[in-house]
Design an enzyme around this catalytic site. Structure first.
Site, PDB file in Angstrom:
ATOM      1  N   SER A 154       0.826  -1.201   0.000  1.00  0.00           N
ATOM      2  CA  SER A 154       0.000   0.000   0.000  1.00  0.00           C
ATOM      3  C   SER A 154       0.868   1.263   0.000  1.00  0.00           C
ATOM      4  O   SER A 154       1.636   1.478  -0.929  1.00  0.00           O
ATOM      5  CB  SER A 154      -0.965  -0.051   1.190  1.00  0.00           C
ATOM      6  OG  SER A 154      -1.966   0.931   1.088  1.00  0.00           O
ATOM      7  N   ASP A 250     -10.255  -3.753  -4.942  1.00  0.00           N
ATOM      8  CA  ASP A 250      -9.408  -2.731  -4.314  1.00  0.00           C
ATOM      9  C   ASP A 250      -9.377  -1.511  -5.217  1.00  0.00           C
ATOM     10  O   ASP A 250      -9.113  -1.624  -6.422  1.00  0.00           O
ATOM     11  CB  ASP A 250      -7.996  -3.297  -4.126  1.00  0.00           C
ATOM     12  CG  ASP A 250      -7.035  -2.348  -3.435  1.00  0.00           C
ATOM     13  OD1 ASP A 250      -7.453  -1.240  -3.043  1.00  0.00           O
ATOM     14  OD2 ASP A 250      -5.857  -2.717  -3.279  1.00  0.00           O
ATOM     15  N   HIS A 280      -8.163  -4.958  -0.362  1.00  0.00           N
ATOM     16  CA  HIS A 280      -6.947  -4.286   0.096  1.00  0.00           C
ATOM     17  C   HIS A 280      -6.633  -4.741   1.523  1.00  0.00           C
ATOM     18  O   HIS A 280      -7.505  -4.823   2.373  1.00  0.00           O
ATOM     19  CB  HIS A 280      -7.170  -2.774   0.060  1.00  0.00           C
ATOM     20  CG  HIS A 280      -5.928  -1.967   0.257  1.00  0.00           C
ATOM     21  ND1 HIS A 280      -5.089  -1.655  -0.788  1.00  0.00           N
ATOM     22  CD2 HIS A 280      -5.372  -1.421   1.367  1.00  0.00           C
ATOM     23  CE1 HIS A 280      -4.071  -0.940  -0.335  1.00  0.00           C
ATOM     24  NE2 HIS A 280      -4.220  -0.791   0.971  1.00  0.00           N
TER      25      HIS A 280
END
Length: 310
Positions: A154, A250, A280
């Protein structure tokens, strides 16, 4: 929240999305501490070091070393996710420890500084500084200076790519061997199909991205576009090979797809995985079968890449 066909193995996180406000972030930061599990694995040696950060500041790194690992060892510099506002979760530390053991390398886990107290470009500069520091101190750390890589999930994926761009653009002595990118956040334009589609997915979604934006980047002109939206860099040539993993449901799905294409267009090798039935942050459930399967792919890549340059 709409219903998505996300695997139940990620329960309860498949039903959860955090609130997002400056007040909530500041409250959460008070309670997110480094878990004691980091020091409880008998197979690992863990050292804590304070190193220079951006603008004369200081950051902390954890140097995680398998006890039977010969020196000089390869090293993965690990940047955790968390939207540039949250410290690493337990699973981030579990993953870093597992990368060290199964990837047969040292892992330098970087506690870069977080917004809102330290907005862009503090995270980017802290992480680039950590990359340079590891290379400059490789001998004393028992690290092979020619086998240093970066990786993260991320926001940590953003920081990994930015570190590679900065090293290239600034002519640094260190050039990462590869980038290990797990559902990376790479496109600040917020115009992709997945960004438009996944406004309410669990764990993270484009609604949360919109809310966190002003917190992490209140002055966009303070940082070049390439270092806040890496897919917008003027060139993606002369960057290291990449492992890129994206989650199916996501808002950042298309970020990884686009970055893989940009690298391949420049002749850079990419190993790409779209992980079906996931959202995610799915590997927050570290022991879920899908998380473990993807972890094996990541560590196989780490071992292979370091072995290729032995």
């Amino acid at each position: 929240m709409a219903k998505y066909p996300i695997s139940k193995e990620f329960f309860p996180f498949n039903l959860f999305a955090p609130p997002m406000s400056k007040k909530f972030v500041l409250l959460a930061q008070k309670y997110m501490k480094t878990p004691k599990l980091l020091w409880k694995d008998p197979a690992l040696d863990v050292q804590t070091r304070k190193i220079p950060g951006y603008q004369g500041g200081e950051i902390e790194v954890y140097i995680i070393t398998p006890k039977d690992l010969p020196a000089p060892a390869p090293c993965l510099i690990n940047f955790h996710g968390g939207g540039f506002v949250f410290e690493g979760y337990n699973s981030h530390y579990q993953m870093a420890m597992a990368y060290a053991k199964e990837g047969r390398c040292k892992v330098v886990y970087v506690r870069y500084r977080l917004a809102p107290s330290h907005p862009f470009p503090y995270p980017q500069e802290d992480c680039y500084g950590a990359l340079c520091w590891v290379h400059d101190h490789a001998t004393e750390l028992g690290i092979d200076p020619d086998r240093i890589a970066v990786g993260g999930d991320s926001a940590g994926g953003t920081l990994s790519v930015v570190s590679c761009l900065m090293a290239r653009d600034r002519g640094a002595a260190v050039r990462p061997m590869f980038q290990l990118l797990v559902y990376p956040w790479l496109d600040g334009r917020n115009e992709s199909d997945s960004y438009r589609k996944y406004t309410d997915t669990p764990m993270w979604n484009s609604t949360l991205s919109k809310k966190v934006g002003p917190i992490i980047n209140p002055d966009p002109d303070a940082i070049p576009v390439a270092y806040r939206s890496p897919v917008e860099a003027g060139s993606h040539a002369d960057l290291p090979p990449a492992y890129i993993e994206v989650a199916e449901f996501d808002c950042l799905h298309d970020d990884g797809v686009l970055y893989a294409r940009l690298l391949r267009d420049n002749g850079i090798p990419v190993e790409f995985h779209e992980v079906k039935g996931t959202m995610h942050g799915f590997d927050t459930v570290f022991k879920a079968p899908t998380s473990q399967a993807m972890f094996k792919k990541r560590t196989a890549y780490i071992r292979q890449m370091f072995a290729n340059h032995n």
